[in-house]
Each structure stands twice: as structure tokens, then as C-alpha cells.
Design an enzyme around this catalytic site. Structure first.
Site, PDB file in Angstrom:
ATOM      1  N   LYS A  30       0.854  -1.203   0.000  1.00 38.69           N
ATOM      2  CA  LYS A  30       0.000   0.000   0.000  1.00 38.69           C
ATOM      3  C   LYS A  30       0.886   1.248   0.000  1.00 38.69           C
ATOM      4  O   LYS A  30       1.903   1.286   0.711  1.00 38.69           O
ATOM      5  CB  LYS A  30      -0.902  -0.040   1.236  1.00 38.69           C
ATOM      6  CG  LYS A  30      -1.940   1.072   1.284  1.00 38.69           C
ATOM      7  CD  LYS A  30      -2.849   0.903   2.506  1.00 38.69           C
ATOM      8  CE  LYS A  30      -3.915   1.975   2.563  1.00 38.69           C
ATOM      9  NZ  LYS A  30      -4.816   1.831   3.722  1.00 38.69           N
ATOM     10  N   SER A  46      -9.800   1.905   2.713  1.00 38.05           N
ATOM     11  CA  SER A  46      -8.911   2.660   1.848  1.00 38.05           C
ATOM     12  C   SER A  46      -7.876   1.772   1.131  1.00 38.05           C
ATOM     13  O   SER A  46      -7.277   2.235   0.166  1.00 38.05           O
ATOM     14  CB  SER A  46      -8.170   3.705   2.681  1.00 38.05           C
ATOM     15  OG  SER A  46      -7.312   3.084   3.614  1.00 38.05           O
ATOM     16  N   SER A  80     -10.071  -0.465   6.877  1.00 38.34           N
ATOM     17  CA  SER A  80      -9.483  -0.347   5.534  1.00 38.34           C
ATOM     18  C   SER A  80      -8.797  -1.581   4.979  1.00 38.34           C
ATOM     19  O   SER A  80      -8.432  -1.591   3.812  1.00 38.34           O
ATOM     20  CB  SER A  80      -8.485   0.809   5.504  1.00 38.34           C
ATOM     21  OG  SER A  80      -9.173   2.004   5.362  1.00 38.34           O
TER      22      SER A  80
HETATM   23  N1  GLN Z   1     -13.314   4.194   6.099  1.00 39.92           N
HETATM   24  C1  GLN Z   1     -12.661   4.663   7.282  1.00 39.92           C
HETATM   25  C2  GLN Z   1     -12.270   6.111   7.105  1.00 39.92           C
HETATM   26  O1  GLN Z   1     -12.569   6.639   6.121  1.00 39.92           O
HETATM   27  C3  GLN Z   1     -11.495   3.789   7.598  1.00 39.92           C
HETATM   28  C4  GLN Z   1     -10.247   4.150   6.897  1.00 39.92           C
HETATM   29  C5  GLN Z   1      -9.072   3.291   7.277  1.00 39.92           C
HETATM   30  O2  GLN Z   1      -9.218   2.266   7.940  1.00 39.92           O
HETATM   31  N2  GLN Z   1      -7.891   3.748   6.913  1.00 39.92           N
HETATM   32  O3  GLN Z   1     -11.671   6.693   7.952  1.00 39.92           O
END
Ligand code: GLN
Length: 474
Positions: A72, A148, A172
Site C-alpha cells: 500500500k 482505503s 481499511s
Molecule cells: N473508512 C474509514 C475512514 O474513512 C477507515 C479508513 C481506514 O481504515 N484507513 O476513515
């Protein structure tokens, strides 16, 4: 068959039998990326020459000897870009060092290969917030892959990677794994070092594996876990052999179903698939009981106060002075900050910084931030209480299958609310895995659905043990 079609275990077998060398594997994965990823957008970049140089020194007898792992784009790997899918850093920052997870991967023989797309600075649930390009769901290109870590999920699902690393601050890893039909595991907070991860919310972030099988997740987790002298929150505890947990079965295992997670808002078809997955556990001797996590209704609000507060502090370093983009049109110090941040950061990131700054500001700190910390304790207590009765908690990962691109873009709140089943695990610091449990057919396309298994702190072996019972790809 292309090497990118393989699981980690299959690739290792191909090396052992002499059918393939790591250099062959890297070249054919690069071919797979070139031919397939243009339509998906799972990768932001890859550097074949660098990886081939790494492959020359690799020891095939190591647990991940010669296995390429996609990374990532917020995890530092020396000599590679680390842009966080943001205009702030992309093309302007190359990692001068390895994150501990990358160092540990290399130590296990793996080759970090390819930078995967993501929501900018990991803020989002759909990959639509990538500042670089869109990423599509390999099962239906009209739909989001989740986020994400959407790129990591998409490259594993579309067989342009053998396996990948993602990060999970509020879901995410698990949510994109669910939407793309792969296995994704968020470790217990402190199981894996955060050193070298570009921080979003430091008290919530964890890196973890995204793989084709539960066995691969166990292998990868074993490689990246363990102590780190550069992260004081990282636990100095022995790392078990996670693959040893996989054949143990689930007879006698107590599985809790949180009643608040099977309530209003859950798509009936998702519910049916999750229940069918749970039935696989009971068919093999697990016992199911209802549990309650009464503070679930406060989880989304609590997370979006704490995560944004931490993000507002963490992202202050991107000021146009030390890292990344600097505006060309600034003419004094203040406008360097203002214009560089305005030009470099996308709208969701700005929204989070503004929210986080607000909840930390004097006069509002007590009403929002301090209160959220107290509710966080209540959420953790809910899990402690439930885990006195059960070994794992089973639930959906996301209330719906992957939605259409742009469907929720104008309504950030509805996107935040869809995080309801994943964020509590981060607030409580416990571990969780998403494992594929079937697919829903919509518009003639099969959309994968994941089942979430949550475990006690350091309960990774137990959730892997249960996941390996459910997964049909293991
Ligand atoms: N969807 C969540 C957010 O937007 C989680 C994001 C993540 O785990 N990095 O913050």
C-alpha cells in the site's frame, strides 16, 4: 499460468520444484500488471529493475523466500515512491528507509513489489478519494473496490499480485477484502509495528495481510508481526506460528453474534450469506450465542472524532516546507503553508483536518474529543464483556456489497455510516479478519461478501482457525 495467479504457498512450491525463479515470477507479474491493471487501477507504480536486483540476493529457504508482495502506497520501502495516493507526496517523495513491516518482510525473504492505490492518506471507504486515479472493483468495473486499501484488495483479487499489505484504521483492510473477495486481517493494535507507515490516526492504525487464502494471511502475518524498537506501542512478545492454528477445527469454539450488528440497515442478502458462513462453523461443532455490544450506536461518531483529531495533528507535517508539494505562487511564509496544503491535499483530507482541528480546539475539546475518549473506553468494555463469554465474534463486514462508483460521493456521512461493523475493533484495539463467504448477483455480476471474525487482543490464532473453516479458497 502466470505467477500472479498463484497463492504464496503455490509460488513457493513452484520455486522448490524448480519450475520458476523469483526473477521469472517478477517478470510475469509485471506482464500481468501491464495487461490487466490498466482497466482496474490497482497499482500506482512498480519498479521491476529494483525488484529484480532484490531477487538476486534472495534466500529461497526462508518462509517467504522470493515472494513478491504488493505494498500500500503509505508504507515506506527504501528507494520506492511513497505517495499515499496524494498529490502532496506523489512524484515528490521517495522513501529513504524501510518501514519495519517491509524490513521484516525482506528478512523473511519477500520482495516488496508495486505500490498499490488507496484513498488519499487512507481516508475513505471506496478508493474514490485517491488523489491519483480511480480504482475499480475487479468483479464489476462500475463499482468501487472498497477502501482505503482498495488497490491492495483489487490487485490480489484480479491476480496481478500474489499477496499484498494494507493498513486498517477503521476497516481499511477488512472492508475492501470483503468487497473484492479476498482475505484481509487487521492485527491487534501493537502486534505489528507502525514505524514507517505514514500515520493517519496513530492510536488506531495497523498494517496487515491481504491474501487469496487464509493460509497465506497466516504466513504473512507471522512475517510482519513482532517487536520493534522504533515503535513504543509495538508489543515485545513472541510471534506464534500462525499456520499451526489452521487445522485445529472449531469444535467447541464459542461464537458470539452481536445483536446490534444484525439489525436495521443490513442488506438481507448480505445477512443471509453471513448466516450461511456462520452455519459452516456450527456444522463443524462451534456453538453460537447472542452477545450484545450496546455502545455500537456511538461507534461511528466516536471514531470520526478521534480519527480526525489524530489526523489533524499527523498531517500538520505536510506544510510545503519539509515534505512534498510546495506551492509556486506563495510569496510569504503563511501563504507557503496555505497554498501548499490547499493545492496538495484533496477535499476529504481537508474535511478531516478541519473536523479534527475543530474537535481539539479549546472550548470544544471537552465536548467532543474528551467525551469520545470516554465512549471509546465503553466500547472497549463492551468487547471485554462479550469475550468473557465467547472466543470469537462473527458479523458482517459491510452492510451492503460494493456500491457503484460515485453513488455516495456527494454524501460523506452515508459513507462514514457504512463503517459501522469495522471501526469498533480499531477503537477497542482487537483483531479482526474478513473472509469470503459468498457472492450476491447484481446486474449479472457476482459481488463478493465477506464475513468478519473478531478476536480478543492477540487472538489472531483463533480468528484464523475459524476463518480457515469458512474460506472455500483456503
Ligand atoms: N473508512 C474509514 C475512514 O474513512 C477507515 C479508513 C481506514 O481504515 N484507513 O476513515
Amino acid at each position: 499460468m502466470n505467477a500472479a495467479d498463484f497463492t504464496i504457498t503455490q509460488l513457493k512450491q513452484a520455486y522448490q520444484s524448480g519450475d520458476l525463479t523469483p526473477a521469472d515470477a517478477l517478470k510475469s507479474i509485471a506482464e500481468a500488471i501491464d495487461s490487466k491493471d490498466g482497466d482496474i487501477g490497482g497499482y500506482l507504480s512498480y519498479d521491476l529493475d529494483l525488484a529484480l536486483a532484490d531477487a538476486e540476493e534472495v534466500d529461497l529457504s526462508l518462509p517467504l523466500g522470493g515472494v513478491p508482495i504488493a505494498i500500500k502506497d503509505l508504507i515506506n520501502a527504501e528507494g520506492q515512491p511513497c505517495g499515499c495516493a496524494s498529490k502532496m507526496l506523489t512524484g515528490k517523495y521517495k522513501a529513504p528507509y524501510d518501514a519495519t513491516v517491509v524490513r521484516k518482510l525482506r528478512r523473511a525473504g519477500a520482495i516488496p513489489f508495486g505500490r498499490t492505490n488507496m484513498d488519499e492518506f487512507a481516508m475513505g471507504s471506496s478508493n474514490e478519494n485517491s488523489g491519483i486515479k480511480i480504482c475499480r472493483n475487479p468483479y464489476d468495473p462500475e463499482r468501487i473496490p472498497g477502501g482505503s486499501s482498495g488497490g491492495s484488495a483489487a490487485v490480489v483479487a484480479s491476480n496481478t499480485a500474489v499477496a499484498a499489505l494494507g493498513t486498517d484504521t477503521g476497516g481499511s483492510i477488512r472492508q475492501p477484502a470483503s468487497h473484492c473477495g479476498v482475505v484481509g486481517l487487521k492485527p491487534t493494535y501493537g502486534r505489528v509495528s507502525r514505524y514507517g507507515l505514514v500515520a493517519f490516526a496513530s492510536s488506531l492504525d495497523q498494517a496487515g495481510p491481504m491474501t487469496k487464502t487464509v493460509e497465506d494471511a497466516a504466513l504473512l502475518l507471522g512475517a510482519i508481526s513482532g517487536s520493534c524498537e522504533r515503535d513504543s506501542t509495538c508489543l515485545d512478545l513472541e510471534v506464534p506460528d500462525y499456520t499451526a492454528a489452521l487445522d485445529k477445527g472449531v469444535a467447541g469454539l464459542k461464537v458470539g453474534l452481536p445483536k446490534e450488528y444484525f439489525a436495521e440497515g443490513l442488506d438481507p442478502e448480505v445477512k443471509a450469506l453471513v448466516e450461511a458462513g456462520i452455519k459452516q462453523l456450527t456444522d463443524q461443532g462451534a456453538e453460537v450465542v447472542e452477545v450484545s455490544l450496546p455502545n455500537t450506536e456511538h461507534a461511528v461518531a466516536t471514531y470520526y472524532v478521534i480519527a480526525t483529531a489524530e489526523a489533524s495533528a499527523n498531517l500538520a507535517r505536510f506544510d510545503g516546507v519539509r515534505y512534498g508539494h510546495r506551492s509556486n505562487s506563495a510569496d510569504d511564509l503563511l501563504s507557503v503553508y496555505e497554498k501548499s496544503r490547499d493545492e496538495g491535499l484533496g477535499s476529504e483530507v481537508k474535511r478531516r483536518i478541519i473536523l479534527g482541528t475543530y474537535v481539539l480546539s479549546s472550548g470544544y475539546y471537552d465536548a467532543y474529543y474528551l467525551r469520545a475518549q470516554k465512549v471509546r473506553t465503553l466500547i472497549r468494555d463492551d468487547f471485554n464483556h462479550a469475550f468473557k463469554e465467547v472466543d470469537v465474534i462473527a458479523s458482517p463486514v459491510s452492510p451492503t456489497p460494493a456500491f457503484k462508483i460515485a453513488e455516495k460521493l456527494s454524501d460523506p456521512l452515508s459513507m462514514y455510516l457504512a463503517d459501522i461493523y469495522t471501526i469498533s475493533a480499531n477503537l477497542a484495539g482487537i483483531c479482526g479478519v474478513s473472509v469470503p463467504c459468498g457472492a450476491i448477483t447484481e446486474d449479472g455480476k457476482d459481488l463478493p461478501v465477506g464475513l468478519q471474525l473478531l478476536g480478543k487482543p492477540l487472538g489472531e490464532e483463533t480468528i484464523l482457525q475459524a476463518a480457515s473453516t469458512i474460506s472455500d479458497r483456503a
